[in-house]
Scaffold this motif. Structure first.
Motif, PDB file in Angstrom:
ATOM      1  N   SER A 146       7.504   4.146   2.805  1.00  0.00           N
ATOM      2  CA  SER A 146       7.944   5.408   3.399  1.00  0.00           C
ATOM      3  C   SER A 146       9.398   5.275   3.822  1.00  0.00           C
ATOM      4  O   SER A 146       9.835   4.213   4.261  1.00  0.00           O
ATOM      5  CB  SER A 146       7.061   5.821   4.577  1.00  0.00           C
ATOM      6  OG  SER A 146       7.029   4.831   5.558  1.00  0.00           O
ATOM      7  N   VAL A 205      -3.861   9.177   0.739  1.00  0.00           N
ATOM      8  CA  VAL A 205      -4.882   8.163   0.447  1.00  0.00           C
ATOM      9  C   VAL A 205      -6.191   8.835   0.029  1.00  0.00           C
ATOM     10  O   VAL A 205      -6.848   8.397  -0.927  1.00  0.00           O
ATOM     11  CB  VAL A 205      -5.087   7.232   1.652  1.00  0.00           C
ATOM     12  CG1 VAL A 205      -6.331   6.368   1.490  1.00  0.00           C
ATOM     13  CG2 VAL A 205      -3.856   6.365   1.852  1.00  0.00           C
ATOM     14  N   ARG A 216       0.812  -1.217   0.000  1.00  0.00           N
ATOM     15  CA  ARG A 216       0.000   0.000   0.000  1.00  0.00           C
ATOM     16  C   ARG A 216       0.844   1.265   0.000  1.00  0.00           C
ATOM     17  O   ARG A 216       0.514   2.240  -0.645  1.00  0.00           O
ATOM     18  CB  ARG A 216      -0.911   0.028   1.218  1.00  0.00           C
ATOM     19  CG  ARG A 216      -1.948  -1.043   1.199  1.00  0.00           C
ATOM     20  CD  ARG A 216      -2.864  -0.899   2.362  1.00  0.00           C
ATOM     21  NE  ARG A 216      -3.756  -2.026   2.426  1.00  0.00           N
ATOM     22  CZ  ARG A 216      -4.790  -2.072   3.214  1.00  0.00           C
ATOM     23  NH1 ARG A 216      -5.068  -1.060   4.003  1.00  0.00           N
ATOM     24  NH2 ARG A 216      -5.559  -3.131   3.220  1.00  0.00           N
ATOM     25  N   GLN A 217       1.910   1.252   0.794  1.00  0.00           N
ATOM     26  CA  GLN A 217       2.711   2.466   0.934  1.00  0.00           C
ATOM     27  C   GLN A 217       4.147   2.104   1.240  1.00  0.00           C
ATOM     28  O   GLN A 217       4.420   1.146   1.956  1.00  0.00           O
ATOM     29  CB  GLN A 217       2.163   3.322   2.081  1.00  0.00           C
ATOM     30  CG  GLN A 217       2.980   4.564   2.353  1.00  0.00           C
ATOM     31  CD  GLN A 217       2.375   5.410   3.458  1.00  0.00           C
ATOM     32  OE1 GLN A 217       1.208   5.732   3.421  1.00  0.00           O
ATOM     33  NE2 GLN A 217       3.182   5.766   4.433  1.00  0.00           N
ATOM     34  N   MET A 240       3.347  12.206  10.172  1.00  0.00           N
ATOM     35  CA  MET A 240       3.355  11.118   9.201  1.00  0.00           C
ATOM     36  C   MET A 240       1.951  10.558   8.959  1.00  0.00           C
ATOM     37  O   MET A 240       1.597  10.234   7.830  1.00  0.00           O
ATOM     38  CB  MET A 240       4.299  10.010   9.651  1.00  0.00           C
ATOM     39  CG  MET A 240       5.756  10.419   9.654  1.00  0.00           C
ATOM     40  SD  MET A 240       6.835   9.133  10.301  1.00  0.00           S
ATOM     41  CE  MET A 240       6.608   7.825   9.110  1.00  0.00           C
ATOM     42  N   TYR A 278      11.002  12.997   5.213  1.00  0.00           N
ATOM     43  CA  TYR A 278      10.400  11.734   4.810  1.00  0.00           C
ATOM     44  C   TYR A 278      10.047  11.754   3.332  1.00  0.00           C
ATOM     45  O   TYR A 278       9.777  12.813   2.759  1.00  0.00           O
ATOM     46  CB  TYR A 278       9.094  11.490   5.586  1.00  0.00           C
ATOM     47  CG  TYR A 278       9.258  11.487   7.073  1.00  0.00           C
ATOM     48  CD1 TYR A 278       9.552  10.300   7.745  1.00  0.00           C
ATOM     49  CD2 TYR A 278       9.112  12.648   7.816  1.00  0.00           C
ATOM     50  CE1 TYR A 278       9.696  10.287   9.122  1.00  0.00           C
ATOM     51  CE2 TYR A 278       9.253  12.645   9.190  1.00  0.00           C
ATOM     52  CZ  TYR A 278       9.546  11.460   9.835  1.00  0.00           C
ATOM     53  OH  TYR A 278       9.693  11.453  11.203  1.00  0.00           O
ATOM     54  N   SER A 295       0.036  10.529   5.297  1.00  0.00           N
ATOM     55  CA  SER A 295      -0.475   9.277   4.731  1.00  0.00           C
ATOM     56  C   SER A 295      -1.970   9.365   4.458  1.00  0.00           C
ATOM     57  O   SER A 295      -2.448   8.963   3.393  1.00  0.00           O
ATOM     58  CB  SER A 295      -0.185   8.111   5.666  1.00  0.00           C
ATOM     59  OG  SER A 295       1.191   7.884   5.762  1.00  0.00           O
ATOM     60  N   TYR A 296      -2.704   9.882   5.418  1.00  0.00           N
ATOM     61  CA  TYR A 296      -4.151  10.027   5.268  1.00  0.00           C
ATOM     62  C   TYR A 296      -4.488  10.924   4.075  1.00  0.00           C
ATOM     63  O   TYR A 296      -5.346  10.581   3.250  1.00  0.00           O
ATOM     64  CB  TYR A 296      -4.753  10.600   6.556  1.00  0.00           C
ATOM     65  CG  TYR A 296      -6.214  10.955   6.424  1.00  0.00           C
ATOM     66  CD1 TYR A 296      -7.189   9.961   6.514  1.00  0.00           C
ATOM     67  CD2 TYR A 296      -6.611  12.268   6.203  1.00  0.00           C
ATOM     68  CE1 TYR A 296      -8.534  10.282   6.385  1.00  0.00           C
ATOM     69  CE2 TYR A 296      -7.947  12.590   6.074  1.00  0.00           C
ATOM     70  CZ  TYR A 296      -8.906  11.599   6.161  1.00  0.00           C
ATOM     71  OH  TYR A 296     -10.227  11.922   6.025  1.00  0.00           O
ATOM     72  N   PHE A 323       7.186   9.550   1.015  1.00  0.00           N
ATOM     73  CA  PHE A 323       6.073   8.609   1.036  1.00  0.00           C
ATOM     74  C   PHE A 323       5.701   8.273  -0.407  1.00  0.00           C
ATOM     75  O   PHE A 323       5.634   9.165  -1.251  1.00  0.00           O
ATOM     76  CB  PHE A 323       4.835   9.237   1.692  1.00  0.00           C
ATOM     77  CG  PHE A 323       5.052   9.696   3.095  1.00  0.00           C
ATOM     78  CD1 PHE A 323       4.790   8.855   4.169  1.00  0.00           C
ATOM     79  CD2 PHE A 323       5.506  10.985   3.357  1.00  0.00           C
ATOM     80  CE1 PHE A 323       4.967   9.284   5.471  1.00  0.00           C
ATOM     81  CE2 PHE A 323       5.696  11.430   4.654  1.00  0.00           C
ATOM     82  CZ  PHE A 323       5.430  10.572   5.717  1.00  0.00           C
ATOM     83  N   VAL A 374       2.705   6.000  -2.600  1.00  0.00           N
ATOM     84  CA  VAL A 374       1.493   5.178  -2.593  1.00  0.00           C
ATOM     85  C   VAL A 374       1.040   4.925  -4.024  1.00  0.00           C
ATOM     86  O   VAL A 374       1.302   5.724  -4.925  1.00  0.00           O
ATOM     87  CB  VAL A 374       0.333   5.828  -1.790  1.00  0.00           C
ATOM     88  CG1 VAL A 374       0.687   6.017  -0.325  1.00  0.00           C
ATOM     89  CG2 VAL A 374      -0.113   7.128  -2.412  1.00  0.00           C
TER      90      VAL A 374
END
Length: 141
Positions: A81, A118, A78-79, A110, A88, A114-115, A90, A92
């Motif tokens: 990182s 998505v 899914r991801q 973080m 960082y 991520s949220y 990331f 996806v």
């Protein structure tokens, strides 16, 4: 650029710029094809840097997706990182054959990054898809 279902090019830069502007400490965002070709980028990242980020992110996703899930019964990737001293990265999946990459500073949340990634993908995945390329001289129809 992404492709509309009818084949028309879509400028995704404004979506990426919105993400960069809304999420604290996010510095850059790019969309790339699964094979590492830049499709779109946020403002403020040089083309060479966006190309390099795309190539590295594609390699990371490929290595992780092929090297671990079956061996450790992890399911679908899914991801990815990466954590560095100063920030960082990331990565996806973002629609068919595409990836969304975000570079953020070390103060970032973080979970929020991520949220937001998505949610962006869920809202506009069809515009982020990378259409398969055909060799030069071949028609896709």
């Amino acid at each position: 650029m992404g492709q509309e279902p009818n084949g028309a090019a879509t400028d995704l830069s404004w979506l990426l710029q919105d993400l960069v502007g809304r999420v604290p400490d996010v510095q850059h965002a790019v969309v790339l094809s699964a094979d590492g070709l830049l499709m779109a980028s946020s403002l403020g990242i040089a083309r060479d840097d966006a190309d390099r980020l795309s190539a590295v992110a594609s390699g990371l996703q490929s290595l992780a997706a092929r090297g671990l899930p079956d061996r450790f019964d992890l399911g679908e990737l899914r991801q990815t990182s990466l954590e560095f001293d100063n920030g960082y990265v990331f990565v996806v999946a973002a629609g068919y054959g595409a990836r969304l990459v975000v570079v953020a500073g070390h103060e970032t949340d973080m979970g929020q990054v991520s949220y937001e990634m998505v949610m962006l993908v869920k809202r506009v995945a069809e515009h982020l898809a990378a259409q398969p390329r055909t060799p030069a001289g071949q028609n896709g129809g």
